[in-house]
Scaffold this motif. Structure first.
Motif, mmCIF file in Angstrom:
data_model
loop_
_atom_site.group_PDB
_atom_site.id
_atom_site.type_symbol
_atom_site.label_atom_id
_atom_site.label_comp_id
_atom_site.label_asym_id
_atom_site.label_seq_id
_atom_site.Cartn_x
_atom_site.Cartn_y
_atom_site.Cartn_z
ATOM 1 N N UNK A 89 -4.862 -1.378 -7.388
ATOM 2 C CA UNK A 89 -6.258 -1.554 -6.991
ATOM 3 C C UNK A 89 -6.994 -2.398 -8.025
ATOM 4 N N UNK A 90 -6.347 -3.408 -8.518
ATOM 5 C CA UNK A 90 -6.906 -4.244 -9.571
ATOM 6 C C UNK A 90 -5.890 -4.407 -10.682
ATOM 7 N N UNK A 91 -6.288 -5.091 -11.738
ATOM 8 C CA UNK A 91 -5.373 -5.372 -12.839
ATOM 9 C C UNK A 91 -4.970 -4.123 -13.601
ATOM 10 N N UNK A 92 -5.930 -3.201 -13.770
ATOM 11 C CA UNK A 92 -5.683 -2.077 -14.664
ATOM 12 C C UNK A 92 -5.740 -0.721 -13.959
ATOM 13 N N UNK A 93 -5.717 -0.726 -12.642
ATOM 14 C CA UNK A 93 -5.845 0.542 -11.930
ATOM 15 C C UNK A 93 -4.884 0.575 -10.753
ATOM 16 N N UNK A 94 -4.207 1.699 -10.598
ATOM 17 C CA UNK A 94 -3.334 1.911 -9.441
ATOM 18 C C UNK A 94 -3.650 3.272 -8.827
#
Length: 239
Positions: free
Chosen positions: A156-161
């Motif tokens: 869900x973005x570069x730093x979030x899953x």
């Protein structure tokens, strides 16, 4: 005797000098050869440990991968009642992608959300949230016949899953269940199970999904419909 030794030494020196000159003249060739051999060595090594293999069946995945809870990447194809049908995307090696494709066969893996008993609305939610051909990660926890028990993660973005196992429970669209494939007395089992229970508790606390409380009018209606006198009157009227 001294003259012979001197002649031999001169011959050896000339030979080394000639070899050095040839190496200097063909330096780029030697570099390319060494690079090619190094890449080929990496390719053979990767092939031997199945790093670049495309898995098309749960039975193709080495036991060590499941035991070590390896995380694999895949592309979503279908969402069914049995689980997610995912195309495995193996690790690719630069300059050898075309060769890799010749090794790869076709087939989909059946991935189930480990530790989750889906409610009827859970499948509809997954179909709404996940896009066709979406890339996701699935961490191997267990295997039963042709089904893989996994934690499924979506970026869900570069730093979030986002962990779909937890999010389903957080939305009240399923119940926490046993995590098949893991030893129930292991640290990993209780660590993951606690996370799933915490997600389920959040839905319960907020009355979301299957934990949604009936409204006051619905409770009154159910109470009246279950009343013995009302049931008797209904039978009398129908008679």
């Amino acid at each position: 005797m001294a003259e012979r030794r001197s002649g031999a030494a001169e011959g050896l020196a000339q030979g080394l000098a000639s070899l050095s000159e040839w190496a200097d003249a063909h330096l780029s060739l030697l570099r390319n050869l060494s690079t090619g051999m190094a890449v080929a060595g990496v390719l053979v090594l990767a092939r031997s440990v199945r790093m670049t293999t495309k898995f098309t069946s749960a039975l193709d995945i080495p036991v060590e991968f499941v035991q070590k809870n390896v995380k694999l990447r895949g592309k979503l194809h279908h969402i069914t009642e049995k689980g997610l049908e995912v195309e495995h995307i193996p690790i690719s090696i630069p300059f050898f992608t075309r060769i890799q494709r010749k090794w790869q066969s076709k087939g989909l893996l059946l991935v189930r959300l480990a530790g989750v008993e889906l409610a009827p609305g859970g499948i509809a939610w997954l179909q709404q949230e996940l896009k066709p051909k979406q890339v996701l990660w699935f961490q191997l926890l267990g295997r039963e016949d042709l089904t893989l028990e996994c934690l499924v993660l979506v970026n869900k973005g570069r730093f979030f899953s986002l962990c779909l196992n937890e999010e389903i429970l957080r939305q009240g669209l399923g119940r926490a269940a046993r995590i098949e494939g893991l030893q129930h007395d292991s640290h990993l089992y209780w660590k993951l199970h606690r996370r799933l229970l915490q997600a389920e508790f959040k839905a319960l606390k907020k009355h979301k999904g299957i934990w949604k409380e009936e409204s006051y009018s619905e409770r009154i209606r159910d109470s009246i419909s279950s009343n013995t006198l009302v049931q008797t009157l209904k039978r009398f009227v129908s008679w």
